[in-house]
Scaffold this motif. Structure first.
Motif, PDB file in Angstrom:
ATOM      1  N   ILE A 165       8.028  22.405   9.978  1.00 26.46           N
ATOM      2  CA  ILE A 165       7.639  23.558  10.804  1.00 26.46           C
ATOM      3  C   ILE A 165       8.505  24.770  10.461  1.00 26.46           C
ATOM      4  CG2 ILE A 165       7.589  24.469  13.175  1.00 26.46           C
ATOM      5  CD1 ILE A 165       5.295  22.608  12.736  1.00 26.46           C
ATOM      6  N   LEU A 217       7.171  26.299   7.418  1.00 28.44           N
ATOM      7  CA  LEU A 217       5.892  26.990   7.647  1.00 28.44           C
ATOM      8  C   LEU A 217       6.143  28.332   8.348  1.00 28.44           C
ATOM      9  CD1 LEU A 217       3.497  24.080   8.690  1.00 28.44           C
ATOM     10  CD2 LEU A 217       3.736  25.195   6.461  1.00 28.44           C
ATOM     11  N   GLN A 218       7.203  28.405   9.143  1.00 31.53           N
ATOM     12  CA  GLN A 218       7.556  29.693   9.744  1.00 31.53           C
ATOM     13  C   GLN A 218       8.140  30.634   8.691  1.00 31.53           C
ATOM     14  OE1 GLN A 218      10.003  27.905  12.708  1.00 31.53           O
ATOM     15  NE2 GLN A 218       8.428  27.960  14.303  1.00 31.53           N
ATOM     16  N   ARG A 232       7.329  30.633   5.468  1.00 33.86           N
ATOM     17  CA  ARG A 232       6.334  31.049   4.486  1.00 33.86           C
ATOM     18  C   ARG A 232       5.540  32.253   4.989  1.00 33.86           C
ATOM     19  NH1 ARG A 232       1.471  31.162   5.401  1.00 33.86           N
ATOM     20  NH2 ARG A 232       1.072  31.848   3.293  1.00 33.86           N
ATOM     21  N   LEU A 265       5.275  43.677   3.362  1.00 36.03           N
ATOM     22  CA  LEU A 265       4.926  42.706   4.401  1.00 36.03           C
ATOM     23  C   LEU A 265       6.138  41.888   4.876  1.00 36.03           C
ATOM     24  CD1 LEU A 265       2.635  41.472   6.095  1.00 36.03           C
ATOM     25  CD2 LEU A 265       2.169  39.900   4.202  1.00 36.03           C
ATOM     26  N   LEU A 318       7.790  42.461   8.319  1.00 37.91           N
ATOM     27  CA  LEU A 318       6.917  42.486   9.502  1.00 37.91           C
ATOM     28  C   LEU A 318       6.833  41.102  10.153  1.00 37.91           C
ATOM     29  CD1 LEU A 318       3.988  44.794   8.309  1.00 37.91           C
ATOM     30  CD2 LEU A 318       6.166  45.395   9.386  1.00 37.91           C
ATOM     31  N   ALA A 319       6.609  41.122  11.453  1.00 38.79           N
ATOM     32  CA  ALA A 319       6.494  39.870  12.205  1.00 38.79           C
ATOM     33  C   ALA A 319       5.280  39.067  11.734  1.00 38.79           C
ATOM     34  CB  ALA A 319       6.357  40.168  13.693  1.00 38.79           C
ATOM     35  N   LYS A 320       5.435  37.755  11.672  1.00 39.40           N
ATOM     36  CA  LYS A 320       4.285  36.883  11.429  1.00 39.40           C
ATOM     37  C   LYS A 320       3.415  36.918  12.672  1.00 39.40           C
ATOM     38  CE  LYS A 320       4.950  32.661   9.653  1.00 39.40           C
ATOM     39  NZ  LYS A 320       4.134  32.706   8.416  1.00 39.40           N
ATOM     40  N   VAL A 321       2.116  37.076  12.496  1.00 36.14           N
ATOM     41  CA  VAL A 321       1.221  37.157  13.648  1.00 36.14           C
ATOM     42  C   VAL A 321       0.284  35.956  13.664  1.00 36.14           C
ATOM     43  CG1 VAL A 321      -0.543  38.508  14.838  1.00 36.14           C
ATOM     44  CG2 VAL A 321       1.301  39.675  13.600  1.00 36.14           C
ATOM     45  N   ARG A 322       0.318  35.224  14.777  1.00 33.44           N
ATOM     46  CA  ARG A 322      -0.629  34.136  14.998  1.00 33.44           C
ATOM     47  C   ARG A 322      -1.073  34.215  16.443  1.00 33.44           C
ATOM     48  NH1 ARG A 322       0.053  34.051  10.328  1.00 33.44           N
ATOM     49  NH2 ARG A 322       0.312  32.276   8.906  1.00 33.44           N
ATOM     50  N   ARG A 323      -2.332  33.839  16.676  1.00 36.16           N
ATOM     51  CA  ARG A 323      -2.789  33.820  18.061  1.00 36.16           C
ATOM     52  C   ARG A 323      -1.916  32.865  18.867  1.00 36.16           C
ATOM     53  NH1 ARG A 323      -8.333  32.023  18.587  1.00 36.16           N
ATOM     54  NH2 ARG A 323      -8.444  31.742  16.328  1.00 36.16           N
ATOM     55  N   PRO A 324      -1.595  33.233  20.113  1.00 41.88           N
ATOM     56  CA  PRO A 324      -0.776  32.344  20.926  1.00 41.88           C
ATOM     57  C   PRO A 324      -1.499  31.025  21.175  1.00 41.88           C
ATOM     58  CG  PRO A 324      -1.405  34.339  22.159  1.00 41.88           C
ATOM     59  CD  PRO A 324      -1.976  34.471  20.789  1.00 41.88           C
ATOM     60  N   ARG A 325      -0.710  29.990  21.353  1.00 39.28           N
ATOM     61  CA  ARG A 325      -1.262  28.652  21.523  1.00 39.28           C
ATOM     62  C   ARG A 325      -2.379  28.610  22.559  1.00 39.28           C
ATOM     63  NH1 ARG A 325      -1.728  24.286  24.354  1.00 39.28           N
ATOM     64  NH2 ARG A 325      -1.291  22.192  23.571  1.00 39.28           N
ATOM     65  N   PHE A 342      -5.620  29.525  21.302  1.00 37.16           N
ATOM     66  CA  PHE A 342      -5.973  28.836  20.066  1.00 37.16           C
ATOM     67  C   PHE A 342      -6.372  27.392  20.347  1.00 37.16           C
ATOM     68  CE2 PHE A 342      -4.410  26.619  16.135  1.00 37.16           C
ATOM     69  CZ  PHE A 342      -5.319  27.188  15.267  1.00 37.16           C
TER      70      PHE A 342
END
Lengths: 230, 230
Positions: B24, B27-28, B30, B213, B216-223, B226
């Protein structure tokens, strides 16, 4: 040695080489378990890390055009099993992940993700806004079926992330396409949410001594038939 | 304890930490690097492990309906870059992986994989032979386009496996759909091999100080947006 025996022998060498890492070892350990132990549940923190790997997976333009539905309700899983060739892992595992892709890329969905990105980053970027407009001017016009197929591929990236993370957690998982997607959409009421199911992934623990597949060799095409170098 | 149970127990210990695992964390770490360092090459043994993760990835019915082309030739990568929005990573990285799916499921291709499986396992299994016949009686009849789309999804499972393995190896990779597939098929002469390109993945090392890039903050939809629980 016959050519096929030679290939089999090479496969053996490749999978027991000196260069293995924990990740590769765990990918060798994983297989599509056919018989899971109904008495063992995957701990919640492992399920969360598996979901987190899927959430962190990259997607085209960062749109994450899919949802994951985690089904633990036994009655719902029984109904799903009935439209999925009665595969036992669906109820013998403790959690069933359903990957459901957007049925289309709409302006609302595209804008929501770009707006959210701006909110997280705290500013607007001209290049990013131009990119948003490029997507708005092309994706919705391609038609729902093309867009669904594109979204489905993104969901497969997350499916793969989840099953690799499961292996890493020593959790068994069995990726499945063998189900009736329309029936599953009905059971979970996905169409009303603009979603279409594309793959399912039971999580659980193998019961190797009752699994016909467990003792059989893992079969993969040898590297030289799989990779070409240019 | 059987060797499998022993490995499972060991994995259990290694990965039962409270929240983050090395996987994990990586993956954060990357992201889709935009600027790679042209002076740094990914070591061959890391490339091999990344390819091995893709080779070990599961696919529908175990058919592995795709190939990976590893392009290191600079001139070929320059030609590919020209039909891929001139994205710099294609030549700044040291290796370019091209994922190319089968253009169709033919009886020959299905039989080759089932025959190979029997050769590796050293015996024929009636259930497996029935399954072979079921595929032979359905897949070739579905039409090339349906089959190609199905094969492309399988290639995406391997694409994801490769990019996750790259992250695990602390190697940067940038999954790309932004290229002209027909032009790429032409450059690599894929159609003559019954293949169609679906995604490309440059491998290299980020040059973070020159990458817009990277900070910049990694952007993912919140859990909670999702994942749904049932």
């Amino acid at each position: 040695m016959s050519p096929t025996a030679e290939l089999a022998a090479e496969l053996e060498t490749v999978t027991s080489g000196p260069d293995a890492t924990p990740l590769i070892e765990r990918l060798q350990w994983r297989y599509a378990a056919k018989k899971m132990d109904p008495a063992r549940a995957v701990p919640a923190e492992k399920v969360e890390r598996i979901l987190e790997a899927a959430r962190l997976a990259p997607t085209s333009s960062g749109l994450q055009p899919f949802q994951i539905i985690v089904v633990t309700n036994t009655e719902v899983r029984q109904r799903i099993q009935a439209i999925a060739w009665n595969q036992a892992q669906i109820t013998d595992g403790s959690h069933l992940l359903v990957f459901a892709a957007w049925d289309d890329y709409t302006p609302e969905r595209i804008n929501a993700m770009f707006d959210y990105t701006n909110a997280v980053r705290g500013f607007k970027n001209e290049g990013w806004e131009n990119y948003r407009n490029m997507l708005l001017n092309t994706y919705p016009q391609r038609g729902a079926e093309v867009n669904f197929q594109h979204a489905a591929r993104q969901a497969y990236i997350a499916l793969s992330a989840a099953l690799m993370a499961a292996a890493y957690e020593a959790v068994d998982s069995t990726p499945m396409e063998g189900f009736d997607p329309e029936a599953l959409d009905g059971i979970l009421d996905l169409r009303a949410r603009g979603l279409r199911s594309v793959a399912i992934l039971p999580l659980g623990y193998r019961q190797a001594e009752q699994d016909w597949l467990a003792p059989l060799a893992k079969v993969r095409r040898p590297r030289e038939q799989f990779v070409t170098e240019v």
